[in-house]
Design an enzyme around this catalytic site. Structure first.
Site: not given
Ligand SMILES: Cc1ncc(C[n+]2csc(CCOP(=O)(O)OP(=O)(O)O)c2C)c(N)n1
Ligand SMILES: [Mg+2]
Lengths: 589, 163
Positions: A180, A130-131, A68, A497
């Site tokens: 529902k 439920f749900q 979703e 990052m």
């Molecule tokens: C759902 C979610 N969980 C955690 C984060 C924290 N976060 C920001 S950037 C990042 C790393 C992203 O890794 P990748 O997709 O490999 O991109 P890269 O920075 O290596 O280009 C994380 C864990 C986030 N922004 N969103």
């Protein structure tokens, strides 16, 4: 409190007797009458009557996702590209909670969306049935408004109201919870879709205050070091044209926020780049030294301002925004103008043209010279000498092959910043990313939402090996609907990052930022019935891109191995002023 | 600074929860809140007492306005206004304490609205300060229970907060 939801408006009564429809049929019919072409969703017990009604008509087409969250991001991205609300249908309980991240994502970026959530039968609400989940309670802080259906005959009114609220004022997602028993197929009610809605408690402003606009123009004309700072409000407010006209009339330097990229053409000489945390050196310097900032549809977000106490010390701030609560929230505005950016800019242009005045040209000239010097300092340079592919270079090559005219849908991380910095957005609505919430997993479903609605356009998903795995299951949806998205996986083998912050602040202790056991993305793409191409050397990039974009209607997964050591620069020094930046691993302002 | 904010709200299910939720989400203070339908049953009137600096109060006002069901918002403490709060106090009243409590209630123009051989329940209306002062004045009298409504406020003169 009583629990009445009374239609306080009706469209002009027609003479012929209204059609009798079930609640379920009304939901779908109302969407059709609203002009909705696609509905993104996933079925379940609480919405089965609605799905059955959907099956029995062919105006509204349903897109079955695999999770979703993806449905919400598809609808959201459609809205970002088109300006119109996207629509989602999910079941109660887990269906609704799976949609939560997508609702919050849209809310943070002010994206219009209507989310229909199933609910257990009215008489079971509160019984831990439920749900059953209290979706109104859960979604309250992350949507513009939410409502529930209490009488089936109110459905057309409530759907109209949901669209009205989602798409006017400062846009945002609206959740409509549908028990529902409101959709029973054998209980029929008169159906009439309201032509319009008028709510006494919700009358968003349109025009800006004429006196404030005059004042703003006077201040603007007196400026010696002006900067035009434009945000996502210009994109969603469809005011890029007016903004560009104003900037060019007065020869103003323009910077765009992450959300505002494309509001002003990146290829134009007056564009000084994105501002903020990973903004350009010249944009952040210009902001810091400006004597006047004209902020349009931007909200002085903390990723822009850095330390608000040190923010732009010499600037008079004019702030145009539809949301009064965004004005003087983090940074005090000297001349606030509340209104839709389009009519406000139109009015400003009219006043300016009438006055026939320009800014002091000698002062503006030396301001532009100063900016040119700043431009020369960093200028988006990066070290492309190493044997490994640089992510910046990959983005530049993607821009080249798509002629800078693709829809670029991004995930979240370093790759997102590289895409924002190195893809030249010359048109609004082309850069689709989760700016406010920073939702990893947004990119692929977003690209799908755009590709479905703009099948002839090049639609690129820029992602990382971390982000793509958050909604990888949607490769199956892409197969089902033939969505020829091009996935640019900037695979650095790290949550880049996070790693960058660990390099800068934690002496390179990579606590859980290494993605061990990565799948073979090429095989994975193939397993889903798509084309996968791996690129590990610089010389492989060009042919791979050419092949990928030549396969017009096919999804191509480009797994591009890039330098894992690369950092995103410039980067503002935390807690500093706008213009305090790291320019590379070794240089700082 | 203490502020009294009056709100006209659609009398719909969920509207109050949304308003209260806003204060929790954004970290604003609620010192007291009172709410009931008005002469027009489709509208509720709230009086909300809060405190914060000017910037916070301005944000509160703007954020309240943003809620779809909020019809009108006014910071009535910005101009001449009247503020009243209702308090019910149940005290232990035995022997000569009874006379003492009665006299104190009279001085504050309170009314004894319930009596048992060992307790009095006093009703008092006034500003919050007056109610505080009464509790102080009760001195050594053992207080069993205090119920306060929170302030209700209205602007003085011809100024109104209505549709
Ligand atoms: C759902 C979610 N969980 C955690 C984060 C924290 N976060 C920001 S950037 C990042 C790393 C992203 O890794 P990748 O997709 O490999 O991109 P890269 O920075 O290596 O280009 C994380 C864990 C986030 N922004 N969103
Ligand atoms: Mg990565």
């Amino acid at each position: 409190m009583t629990s009445q939801t009374k239609p306080d408006d009706k469209s002009a009564a027609t003479t012929k007797a209204p059609e009798m429809l079930s609640g379920a049929a009304m939901v779908i019919r109302a969407l059709a009458d609203e002009g909705v072409e696609y509905l993104y969703g996933y079925p379940g017990g609480a919405v089965l009557h609605i799905y059955d009604a959907l099956f029995q008509q062919n105006k509204v087409k349903h897109v079955l996702v695999r999770h979703e969250q993806a449905a919400t991001h598809m609808a959201d991205a459609y809205a970002r590209a088109s300006g119109k609300a996207g629509v989602v249908l999910v079941t109660s309980g887990p269906g609704a909670t799976n949609a939560v991240t997508g609702i919050a994502t849209a809310y943070m970026d002010s994206i219009p969306m209507v989310v229909l959530t199933g609910q257990v039968m009215s008489h079971l609400i509160g019984d831990d049935a439920f749900q059953e989940t209290d979706m109104l309670g859960i979604s309250r802080p992350i949507c513009k408004h939410n409502m529930s259906v209490r009488r089936p005959e109110d459905i057309p009114y409530l759907i109209k109201k949901a669209f009205h609220i989602a798409q006017t004022g400062r846009p945002g997602p609206v959740v409509l919870d549908i028990p529902k028993d409101m959709t029973m197929p054998n209980q029929k009610f008169p159906y009439q879709y309201p032509a319009e809605i008028n709510l006494r408690s919700y009358q968003p402003k349109q025009q800006g205050h004429a006196g404030q606009i005059k004042k703003a123009v006077t201040a603007l004309l007196a400026a010696k070091k002006p900067v035009l700072y434009a945000g996502g409000g210009v994109i969603m407010g469809q005011a890029a044209e007016e903004l560009t006209e104003l900037a060019q009339l007065l020869n103003l330097p323009v910077t765009n926020t992450l959300m505002g990229l494309g509001a002003y053409p990146a290829g134009d000489k007056q564009f000084i780049g994105m501002l903020g945390m990973h903004g350009s050196y010249e944009a952040n310097q210009s902001m810091h030294h400006a004597d006047l900032i004209l902020a349009v549809g931007a909200r002085f977000d903390d990723r822009v301002t850095n330390n608000t106490k040190k923010f732009c010390p010499d600037a008079t701030i004019i702030h145009i925004d539809i949301d009064p609560a965004s004005i003087s929230k983090t940074v005090n505005a000297h001349i606030p103008i509340v209104g839709l950016v389009k009519p406000v800019l139109t009015d400003m242009l009219a006043v300016l043209k009438q006055k026939k005045k320009k800014l002091d040209s000698a002062a503006l000239q030396s301001w532009w010279q100063q900016i040119a010097q700043w431009r020369a300092v960093h200028g988006g340079r990066y070290d492309n000498a190493a044997p490994l592919l640089k992510p910046q270079y990959v983005i530049e090559q993607v821009a080249k092959i798509t002629k800078g005219d693709a829809y670029v849908c991004s995930d979240v991380g370093q790759h997102q910043m590289f895409a924002a910095q190195y893809y030249p957005f010359n048109k609004p609505n082309r850069w689709i990313n989760s700016g406010g919430l920073g939702t990893m997993g947004f990119g692929l479903p977003a690209a799908m939402g755009v590709k479905l609605n703009y099948p002839d356009a090049d639609v690129v998903c820029v992602t990382g090996e971390g982000s793509i795995q958050m909604n990888i299951q949607e490769l199956s949806t892409c197969k089902q609907y033939g969505l020829g998205v091009k996935i640019i996986n900037l695979n650095n083998g790290y949550l880049g990052m996070v790693k960058q912050w660990q390099d800068m602040n934690y002496e390179s202790r990579y606590a859980s930022s290494y993605m061990d056991s990565l799948p073979d993305f090429v095989k994975l793409a193939e397993a889903y019935g798509h084309v996968g191409i791996r690129v590990t050397k610089p010389e492989e990039l060009q042919p791979a891109l050419e092949r990928a974009f030549a396969l017009k209607d096919q999804l191509v997964f480009l797994d591009i191995h890039v330098d894992p050591k690369e950092h995103v620069y410039p980067m503002q020094v935390p807690g500093g002023a706008m213009n305090e930046m790291f320019l590379s691993k070794t240089e700082r302002t | 600074m203490r502020h009294i904010i009056s709100v006209l709200l659609e009398n719909e299910s969920g509207a109050l929860a949304r308003l209260v939720g806003l204060f929790a989400q954004r970290g604003y203070n609620i010192d007291s809140l009172n709410v009931a339908p008005t002469d027009d049953p489709t509208l509720s009137r709230l009086t909300l007492v809060t405190h914060g600096n000017d910037q916070v109060i301005e944000q509160i006002s703007k954020q309240l306005h943003k809620l779809i069901e909020v019809v009108k918002v006014s910071d009535i403490s910005e101009a001449a206004h009247i503020e009243r709060e209702l308090m019910l106090v149940k005290v232990k009243a035995n022997g000569n304490q009874r006379e003492e409590v009665k006299r104190c209630a009279d001085i504050f123009r309170g009314q004894i609205i319930d009596v048992t051989p060992t307790t009095y329940t006093i009703q008092l209306v006034g500003t919050g300060d007056k109610l505080d002062a009464f509790i102080q004045a009760l001195g050594a009298t053992p207080i069993l229970e205090v119920v306060r409504s929170g302030a209700s406020g209205i602007a003085r003169g011809e100024k109104t907060l209505a549709l």
